[in-house]
Enzyme design. Structure first.
Site, PDB file in Angstrom:
ATOM      1  N   GLN A  27     -42.411  -9.353  10.149  1.00  0.00           N
ATOM      2  CA  GLN A  27     -43.561  -8.819  10.212  1.00  0.00           C
ATOM      3  C   GLN A  27     -43.805  -8.517  11.467  1.00  0.00           C
ATOM      4  O   GLN A  27     -44.608  -7.542  12.090  1.00  0.00           O
ATOM      5  CB  GLN A  27     -44.877  -9.229   9.243  1.00  0.00           C
ATOM      6  CG  GLN A  27     -46.173  -8.643   9.173  1.00  0.00           C
ATOM      7  CD  GLN A  27     -47.119  -9.208   9.059  1.00  0.00           C
ATOM      8  OE1 GLN A  27     -47.071 -10.658   8.275  1.00  0.00           O
ATOM      9  NE2 GLN A  27     -48.392  -8.970   8.607  1.00  0.00           N
ATOM     10  N   TYR A  54     -35.907 -17.260   4.917  1.00  0.00           N
ATOM     11  CA  TYR A  54     -36.991 -16.408   5.446  1.00  0.00           C
ATOM     12  C   TYR A  54     -36.508 -15.257   6.342  1.00  0.00           C
ATOM     13  O   TYR A  54     -35.685 -15.669   7.050  1.00  0.00           O
ATOM     14  CB  TYR A  54     -37.849 -17.144   6.293  1.00  0.00           C
ATOM     15  CG  TYR A  54     -39.011 -18.283   5.493  1.00  0.00           C
ATOM     16  CD1 TYR A  54     -39.028 -18.043   4.118  1.00  0.00           C
ATOM     17  CD2 TYR A  54     -39.687 -19.193   6.077  1.00  0.00           C
ATOM     18  CE1 TYR A  54     -39.740 -19.057   3.286  1.00  0.00           C
ATOM     19  CE2 TYR A  54     -40.588 -20.130   5.500  1.00  0.00           C
ATOM     20  CZ  TYR A  54     -40.554 -19.955   3.904  1.00  0.00           C
ATOM     21  OH  TYR A  54     -41.216 -20.704   3.351  1.00  0.00           O
ATOM     22  N   PRO A 207     -52.937 -21.937   2.655  1.00  0.00           N
ATOM     23  CA  PRO A 207     -54.028 -22.658   2.504  1.00  0.00           C
ATOM     24  C   PRO A 207     -55.412 -21.582   2.596  1.00  0.00           C
ATOM     25  O   PRO A 207     -56.334 -21.752   2.168  1.00  0.00           O
ATOM     26  CB  PRO A 207     -54.146 -23.744   3.460  1.00  0.00           C
ATOM     27  CG  PRO A 207     -53.168 -23.057   4.335  1.00  0.00           C
ATOM     28  CD  PRO A 207     -52.243 -22.347   3.803  1.00  0.00           C
TER      29      PRO A 207
END
Ligand SMILES: NC(=O)c1ccc[n+]([C@@H]2O[C@H](COP(=O)([O-])OP(=O)(O)OC[C@H]3O[C@@H](n4cnc5c(N)ncnc54)[C@H](OP(=O)(O)O)[C@@H]3O)[C@@H](O)[C@H]2O)c1
Length: 331
Positions: A27, A54, A207
């Site tokens: 990204q 990843y 989170p």
């Protein structure tokens, strides 16, 4: 920044860990990735989380470059193995073959001689547990891995692994990496009590629910330009972006304002004070986000605030331990 022991281990990790899923190598550009790592280091974050898979292995390379020149002893570098890293039949899972090959790739890409924590990214139902744990133990004895942990394992799987390690004299798991936030509390019924009993700390992902708990996604509105929800690599966001969830999240805005906190700080402070939680693993596409999010350290939410949060989110919180799942067959 505060630090906490990782489960029953003697190693300290920062309460906020910086992770690079979806961001580094995909990204965001290299410069932005380095700027976020710099902001993390300047904020006192010493612990960094990544995974072999990843960005098709590029994320580890970016992190390796961004951390180059740092004093290795001052960092805790965490990575993972399980999801496919190639097309080959053995380029996946928790077999001795794939773990051994994957750690060598991770060490090369991260430009380090060892990782501080090596995590089984999911449970592998196609590999005997003793094969995985013995391989992990071998890596610890070889000094390539200092501690071992898991991610998204169910309570009974964690217990079986700890019991087997005791029986066989293998190194014991010290951590679990589950999804956890004000919205996603699947670990509370079983995983957290079992982990506390067995000495595993939870280092938790998403989170702030991938940005949703910042309140920047508004019900009935287009998603903000450039946000993760616009990324081709996004995962697990559809439910989080429902109008029902987004409307409930807007109910947190006055709670954060009353406390003088940003929404991200409220969400991260909430995570950090729940039982059994060691650290919150944050993601960020911009250094300003890192600086905002570390403002959660040292914040304590009192019982009234916790009750207000629960009341606002009552209809949209996920608490079912059945939501902790690994693929039934190897992906
Ligand atoms: N073990 C696993 O299976 C697993 C799975 C997922 C993640 N993880 C780990 O957990 C880490 C964190 O996950 P995550 O990235 O989903 O965590 P997150 O902290 O919940 O979400 C991070 C994203 O939210 C947005 N954001 C962050 N701070 C913000 C702020 N202050 N204001 C506005 N937007 C903000 C950014 O996206 P935009 O700017 O693009 O909107 C950022 O990339 C990962 O990097 C990885 O290390 C592990």
């Amino acid at each position: 920044m505060e630090h906490r022991h990782l489960g029953r281990s003697g190693m300290l990790v920062s309460e906020i860990i910086y992770g690079n899923w979806i961001t580094h190598g995909s990204q965001v550009e290299e410069d932005a990735a380095h700027a976020c790592v710099r902001a993390a280091l300047d904020s006192g974050i010493t612990t960094f989380d990544t995974a072999d898979v990843y960005a098709g292995t590029r994320a580890e390379e970016v992190l390796g470059r961004a951390l180059k020149g740092q004093r290795r002893e001052g960092l805790e570098i965490l990575t993972k193995v399980y999801w496919p890293t190639g097309e080959g039949v053995n380029d996946r899972g928790l077999s001795r073959k794939h773990i051994t090959e994957s750690i060598h790739g991770s060490l090369r890409r991260l430009q380090t001689d060892y990782v501080d924590l090596y995590q089984a990214h999911r449970y592998d139902y196609a590999t005997p547990l003793d094969e995985t744990l013995r391989t992990f133990d071998d890596l610890v004895r070889q000094g390539k891995v200092l501690y071992v942990g898991v991610s998204e394992w169910r309570a009974e799987e964690i217990r079986a692994a700890v019991e087997m390690a005791e029986l066989m004299g293998f190194d014991r798991l010290v951590s679990n990496q589950p999804q956890y936030s004000m919205l996603w509390r699947a670990i509370e019924p079983d995983v957290v009590p079992t982990s506390i009993e067995l000495g595993l700390g939870q280092i938790v992902w998403s989170p702030i629910a991938q940005g949703v708990l910042t309140g920047k996604y508004l019900p009935g509105q287009p998603v903000p330009e450039g946000s993760r929800a616009t990324s081709a690599d996004k995962h697990f966001m559809d439910e989080l972006l429902s109008d029902e969830v987004l409307t409930a999240v807007q109910g947190l805005v006055p709670i954060a304002a009353d406390l003088g906190l940003s929404m991200a700080q409220l969400a991260i402070a909430w995570v950090l004070q729940q039982p059994g939680i060691t650290s919150a693993i944050i993601g960020a596409t911009k250094p300003e986000q890192v600086l905002d999010n570390v403002g959660a350290v040292g914040v304590t939410l009192d019982a009234d605030v916790l009750a207000r949060i629960d009341s606002v989110l009552a209809g949209v919180v996920r608490r079912d331990s059945a939501d902790t799942v690994s693929p039934p067959v190897r992906p």
